[in-house]
Design a protein around this motif. Structure first.
Motif, short mmCIF file in Angstrom:
data_model
loop_
_atom_site.label_atom_id
_atom_site.label_comp_id
_atom_site.label_asym_id
_atom_site.label_seq_id
_atom_site.Cartn_x
_atom_site.Cartn_y
_atom_site.Cartn_z
N ALA A 1 0.84 -1.19 0.00
CA ALA A 1 0.00 0.00 0.00
C ALA A 1 0.88 1.25 0.00
N TRP A 2 0.62 2.16 -0.95
CA TRP A 2 1.35 3.42 -1.03
C TRP A 2 0.67 4.41 -0.08
N VAL A 3 1.19 4.49 1.15
CA VAL A 3 0.56 5.30 2.17
C VAL A 3 1.59 5.68 3.22
N PRO A 4 1.56 6.91 3.71
CA PRO A 4 2.45 7.27 4.83
C PRO A 4 1.92 6.69 6.13
N PRO A 5 2.77 6.42 7.09
CA PRO A 5 2.31 5.84 8.37
C PRO A 5 1.23 6.66 9.05
N GLU A 6 1.26 7.98 8.87
CA GLU A 6 0.31 8.86 9.54
C GLU A 6 -1.12 8.66 9.06
N GLN A 7 -1.30 8.04 7.89
CA GLN A 7 -2.64 7.81 7.35
C GLN A 7 -3.04 6.34 7.44
N ALA A 8 -2.34 5.58 8.25
CA ALA A 8 -2.56 4.13 8.29
C ALA A 8 -3.18 3.65 9.60
N GLY A 9 -3.94 4.50 10.26
CA GLY A 9 -4.63 4.06 11.48
C GLY A 9 -3.66 3.75 12.60
N HIS A 10 -3.61 2.49 13.05
CA HIS A 10 -2.69 2.05 14.10
C HIS A 10 -1.76 0.99 13.52
N PRO A 11 -0.75 1.40 12.78
CA PRO A 11 0.10 0.44 12.08
C PRO A 11 1.16 -0.17 12.98
N LEU A 12 1.74 -1.26 12.51
CA LEU A 12 2.95 -1.81 13.11
C LEU A 12 4.12 -1.19 12.36
N ARG A 13 4.92 -0.38 13.05
CA ARG A 13 6.03 0.33 12.40
C ARG A 13 7.36 -0.32 12.76
N PHE A 14 8.17 -0.51 11.76
CA PHE A 14 9.51 -1.04 12.00
C PHE A 14 10.36 0.03 12.67
N ALA A 15 11.35 -0.41 13.45
CA ALA A 15 12.25 0.55 14.11
C ALA A 15 12.99 1.39 13.08
N ARG A 16 13.27 0.80 11.94
CA ARG A 16 13.87 1.55 10.83
C ARG A 16 13.25 1.03 9.54
N PRO A 17 12.99 1.89 8.58
CA PRO A 17 12.41 1.45 7.31
C PRO A 17 13.45 0.68 6.49
#
Length: 377
Positions: free
Chosen positions: A67-83
């Motif tokens: 999905a082409w989306v920034p984390p800020e528009q992805a609800g409650h995502p699981l974010r990696f410590a580094r991309p």
């Protein structure tokens, strides 16, 4: 871009960029609309997805949704410590963790490069999604306004073949809209209005992979029995109403998720019967009448030899072909059934993933075959 190229991605990138730009323009004032990707981003994501699809991890081909989306528009995502940089090897390694439906790998740009930043189940309307279905088969999609509806397919890339979905090319003739089952395929845009039971049945039939036939007949007529061999192998007496009773409900918004889950389970129950040899028969209110039924040409009826084939793809034109070009006995019997029963609809799933809807337009003797697998991927 660096590394191997994928010509089909380059061919389709401009048209897809224009499509998503038009989507944003058509939703003025709508909150949280997803950003539209440019052509270079589309090409790079599709190219990376293609080369990832040809890899294997522990003997399995990857199934991935990007999905082409920034984390800020992805609800409650699981974010990696580094991309992580977007590259085929990474996608193949992560695929086992995100292959279940509804989970996306989030992709975004930083410093002129594309990165995978984490995973999410929530994406905004009009979000660009690339789904890796199988080796060499990619589907570009967008999220519709309703988050619980089926995503809209935008383009299908299969090896060197590119198909842009024509949202109006999927429309059936206006005269066919007098029966509720055909409303399901009346327009590709109708798929998101609510839970479309016939489309869900088609999706489930295609998913089980055995191939199968589903006949939808009028509730107020037994004429269809003239086109079935008797005795029927597995009649339902009385008719099974598990799916029809759910489809008739109009749940409140707070009960919608639970209701949809129940509908999908009932759909899978009915669609699973199509894997049995013979046709499954339901009426136009979704009561199950029988399965494992053998189709026979009605007495005095002429055999079907040719059908008009249509596909909701940009540039496609109706073509008259021999029924044998569509498939084997299953396709021939379904075409014959709707030739003899013009008020009926026949859905046929092939083991190779093709999906055909057979119907006979009012006042015509010619059977039409609507190829809709590009919409079901």
């Amino acid at each position: 871009m660096t590394g191997d190229t994928y010509p089909a991605a380059r061919i389709v990138a401009g048209a897809v960029e224009q499509y998503f730009a038009q989507c944003r323009a058509a939703m003025p004032g709508f909150p949280e609309i997803a950003p539209a990707p440019d052509g270079q981003t589309i090409e790079q994501i599709a190219t990376t997805g293609f080369w990832a699809s040809l890899r294997q991890e522990e003997g399995r081909s990857p199934k991935i949704s990007l999905a082409w989306v920034p984390p800020e528009q992805a609800g409650h995502p699981l974010r990696f410590a580094r991309p992580f940089p977007l590259e085929p090897g990474l996608l193949a390694r992560l695929a086992p963790a995100v292959e279940r439906p509804g989970i996306h790998l989030g992709v975004w740009e930083h410093g002129g490069e594309l990165y995978v930043w984490g995973t999410t189940r929530s994406i905004p309307p009009a979000c660009f999604v690339l789904e890796v279905v199988q080796p060499g088969l990619l589907v570009i999609k967008r999220r519709r306004a309703r988050e619980d509806g089926k995503f809209a397919n935008v383009a299908v890339l299969h090896g060197d073949q590119v198909k842009m979905v024509d949202e109006r090319g999927g429309d059936l003739p206006a005269g066919m809209l007098n029966t509720s089952p055909l409303l399901a395929f009346a327009s590709t845009r109708s798929w998101t209005d609510s839970v479309n039971v016939v489309v869900q049945l088609a999706l489930s039939m295609r998913t089980h992979g055995h191939g199968g036939s589903l006949l939808i007949v009028p509730r107020d007529s037994d004429e269809w029995r003239r086109s079935i061999v008797h005795p029927i192998n597995y009649p339902a007496e009385p008719a099974f109403t598990g799916l029809s009773s759910l489809a008739a409900l109009e749940p409140d918004e707070e009960d919608r998720a639970e209701w949809m889950d129940a509908v999908r389970r009932a759909v899978d129950q009915v669609a699973g019967l199509t894997a049995v040899d013979g046709a499954t028969i339901i009426d136009d209110r979704y009561d199950l009448l029988a399965f494992g039924a053998k189709i026979a040409r009605s007495r005095g009826s002429a055999p079907v030899e040719r059908v008009v084939v249509m596909e909701p793809v940009v540039g496609a034109r109706p073509a008259v072909v021999e029924v044998s070009e569509l498939g084997g006995t299953r396709h021939l019997s379904a075409a014959q059934f709707v030739r003899d029963q013009p008020d009926a609809l026949a859905l046929v799933a092939s083991q190779d993933g093709r999906f055909t809807v057979f119907y006979r337009p009012p006042g015509q003797d010619t059977v039409h075959a609507h190829r809709v697998e590009t919409l079901l991927l």
